[in-house]
Write a protein that holds these residues in place. Structure first.
Motif, PDB file in Angstrom:
ATOM      1  N   ILE A 270       0.824  -1.211   0.000  1.00  0.00           N
ATOM      2  CA  ILE A 270       0.000   0.000   0.000  1.00  0.00           C
ATOM      3  C   ILE A 270       0.860   1.264   0.000  1.00  0.00           C
ATOM      4  CG2 ILE A 270      -1.678   1.316   1.361  1.00  0.00           C
ATOM      5  CD1 ILE A 270      -2.801  -1.405   2.277  1.00  0.00           C
ATOM      6  N   LYS A 271       1.982   1.210   0.702  1.00  0.00           N
ATOM      7  CA  LYS A 271       2.857   2.384   0.802  1.00  0.00           C
ATOM      8  C   LYS A 271       4.207   2.095   0.160  1.00  0.00           C
ATOM      9  CE  LYS A 271       0.676   4.600   4.565  1.00  0.00           C
ATOM     10  NZ  LYS A 271       0.702   5.920   5.084  1.00  0.00           N
ATOM     11  N   ALA A 272       4.875   3.174  -0.254  1.00  0.00           N
ATOM     12  CA  ALA A 272       6.216   3.073  -0.848  1.00  0.00           C
ATOM     13  C   ALA A 272       7.241   3.614   0.147  1.00  0.00           C
ATOM     14  CB  ALA A 272       6.275   3.870  -2.144  1.00  0.00           C
ATOM     15  N   PRO A 273       8.216   2.792   0.531  1.00  0.00           N
ATOM     16  CA  PRO A 273       9.206   3.262   1.504  1.00  0.00           C
ATOM     17  C   PRO A 273      10.271   4.142   0.855  1.00  0.00           C
ATOM     18  CG  PRO A 273       9.748   1.053   0.805  1.00  0.00           C
ATOM     19  CD  PRO A 273       8.434   1.406   0.139  1.00  0.00           C
ATOM     20  N   THR A 274      10.857   5.002   1.653  1.00  0.00           N
ATOM     21  CA  THR A 274      12.009   5.776   1.189  1.00  0.00           C
ATOM     22  C   THR A 274      13.235   4.868   1.241  1.00  0.00           C
ATOM     23  OG1 THR A 274      12.614   6.529   3.410  1.00  0.00           O
ATOM     24  CG2 THR A 274      11.045   7.917   2.150  1.00  0.00           C
ATOM     25  N   ILE A 275      14.288   5.289   0.583  1.00  0.00           N
ATOM     26  CA  ILE A 275      15.525   4.502   0.614  1.00  0.00           C
ATOM     27  C   ILE A 275      16.082   4.453   2.041  1.00  0.00           C
ATOM     28  CG2 ILE A 275      17.085   6.395  -0.009  1.00  0.00           C
ATOM     29  CD1 ILE A 275      18.474   4.264  -1.873  1.00  0.00           C
ATOM     30  N   THR A 276      15.901   5.507   2.804  1.00  0.00           N
ATOM     31  CA  THR A 276      16.350   5.527   4.198  1.00  0.00           C
ATOM     32  C   THR A 276      15.571   4.506   5.019  1.00  0.00           C
ATOM     33  OG1 THR A 276      16.939   7.860   4.017  1.00  0.00           O
ATOM     34  CG2 THR A 276      16.631   6.989   6.248  1.00  0.00           C
TER      35      THR A 276
ATOM     36  N   ILE B 194      14.977  -0.778   7.860  1.00  0.00           N
ATOM     37  CA  ILE B 194      14.291  -2.068   7.953  1.00  0.00           C
ATOM     38  C   ILE B 194      15.280  -3.207   7.683  1.00  0.00           C
ATOM     39  CG2 ILE B 194      12.559  -3.527   6.816  1.00  0.00           C
ATOM     40  CD1 ILE B 194      10.872  -0.918   6.507  1.00  0.00           C
ATOM     41  N   ALA B 195      16.135  -3.025   6.681  1.00  0.00           N
ATOM     42  CA  ALA B 195      17.130  -4.052   6.358  1.00  0.00           C
ATOM     43  C   ALA B 195      18.075  -4.285   7.533  1.00  0.00           C
ATOM     44  CB  ALA B 195      17.907  -3.647   5.112  1.00  0.00           C
ATOM     45  N   THR B 196      18.422  -3.229   8.246  1.00  0.00           N
ATOM     46  CA  THR B 196      19.287  -3.359   9.412  1.00  0.00           C
ATOM     47  C   THR B 196      18.641  -4.245  10.467  1.00  0.00           C
ATOM     48  OG1 THR B 196      20.337  -1.232   8.999  1.00  0.00           O
ATOM     49  CG2 THR B 196      20.478  -2.080  11.253  1.00  0.00           C
ATOM     50  N   VAL B 197      17.360  -4.034  10.728  1.00  0.00           N
ATOM     51  CA  VAL B 197      16.640  -4.869  11.696  1.00  0.00           C
ATOM     52  C   VAL B 197      16.611  -6.318  11.218  1.00  0.00           C
ATOM     53  CG1 VAL B 197      14.421  -5.286  12.832  1.00  0.00           C
ATOM     54  CG2 VAL B 197      15.242  -2.945  12.554  1.00  0.00           C
ATOM     55  N   LEU B 198      16.403  -6.516   9.918  1.00  0.00           N
ATOM     56  CA  LEU B 198      16.350  -7.866   9.351  1.00  0.00           C
ATOM     57  C   LEU B 198      17.724  -8.537   9.298  1.00  0.00           C
ATOM     58  CD1 LEU B 198      13.961  -7.202   6.345  1.00  0.00           C
ATOM     59  CD2 LEU B 198      13.488  -8.729   8.282  1.00  0.00           C
ATOM     60  N   GLY B 199      18.769  -7.720   9.296  1.00  0.00           N
ATOM     61  CA  GLY B 199      20.113  -8.266   9.160  1.00  0.00           C
ATOM     62  C   GLY B 199      20.436  -8.660   7.724  1.00  0.00           C
ATOM     63  N   VAL B 200      19.865  -7.912   6.762  1.00  0.00           N
ATOM     64  CA  VAL B 200      20.122  -8.160   5.344  1.00  0.00           C
ATOM     65  C   VAL B 200      20.605  -6.869   4.693  1.00  0.00           C
ATOM     66  CG1 VAL B 200      18.362  -9.971   5.223  1.00  0.00           C
ATOM     67  CG2 VAL B 200      17.765  -7.639   4.552  1.00  0.00           C
TER      68      VAL B 200
ATOM     69  N   SER C 252      18.937  -6.416  -1.118  1.00  0.00           N
ATOM     70  CA  SER C 252      18.194  -7.684  -1.143  1.00  0.00           C
ATOM     71  C   SER C 252      16.686  -7.436  -1.147  1.00  0.00           C
ATOM     72  CB  SER C 252      18.569  -8.555   0.056  1.00  0.00           C
ATOM     73  OG  SER C 252      19.936  -8.881   0.010  1.00  0.00           O
ATOM     74  N   LEU C 253      16.240  -6.465  -0.363  1.00  0.00           N
ATOM     75  CA  LEU C 253      14.810  -6.150  -0.321  1.00  0.00           C
ATOM     76  C   LEU C 253      14.342  -5.529  -1.633  1.00  0.00           C
ATOM     77  CD1 LEU C 253      14.549  -4.666   3.278  1.00  0.00           C
ATOM     78  CD2 LEU C 253      13.821  -6.935   2.508  1.00  0.00           C
ATOM     79  N   ILE C 254      15.146  -4.645  -2.178  1.00  0.00           N
ATOM     80  CA  ILE C 254      14.782  -3.994  -3.441  1.00  0.00           C
ATOM     81  C   ILE C 254      14.821  -5.003  -4.582  1.00  0.00           C
ATOM     82  CG2 ILE C 254      15.445  -2.219  -5.105  1.00  0.00           C
ATOM     83  CD1 ILE C 254      16.585  -0.647  -2.641  1.00  0.00           C
ATOM     84  N   ALA C 255      15.881  -5.806  -4.629  1.00  0.00           N
ATOM     85  CA  ALA C 255      16.036  -6.772  -5.721  1.00  0.00           C
ATOM     86  C   ALA C 255      14.884  -7.762  -5.757  1.00  0.00           C
ATOM     87  CB  ALA C 255      17.361  -7.510  -5.587  1.00  0.00           C
TER      88      ALA C 255
END
Length: 102
Positions: A40-46, A51-57, A61-64
């Motif tokens: 529903i929403k589009a995240p900023t690159i920040t 979010i990736a930091t919390v995931l440890g990725v 990887s999330l964008i790809a």
């Protein structure tokens, strides 16, 4: 469709790490994370980085995942194309500019 695929990847990454939406409370509200996962929403690159930091990725990887082809044969070509495109960024830059970005 792109936001939906990003959300699916985000949710899969979160669940594969056995994290709840509440585990992201330091970087995002549960409601916002849910809206990302539902496309529903589009995240900023920040925000992707946080979010990736919390995931440890890696954020890439999330964008790809949003662009990732479904077949393994196509995935190989996908990664080759990405690598070649990134390599081409350095080839076109003047030597001084390329050194400044490292």
């Amino acid at each position: 469709m792109l936001l939906k695929r990003f959300g699916i990847g985000l949710q899969r990454a979160r669940k594969s790490r056995k994290l709840t939406q509440e585990d992201f409370s330091n970087v995002s509200s549960r409601t916002y994370l849910s809206s990302l996962e539902r496309g529903i929403k589009a995240p900023t690159i920040t925000k992707i980085d946080e979010i990736a930091t919390v995931l440890g990725v890696h954020p890439l990887s999330l964008i790809a995942y949003a662009y990732l082809p479904s077949s393994s044969a196509e995935r190989g070509q996908f990664w080759e194309t990405i690598a070649a495109e990134i390599d081409s960024f350095d080839c076109d830059a003047p030597p001084a500019a390329a050194a400044e970005t490292r």
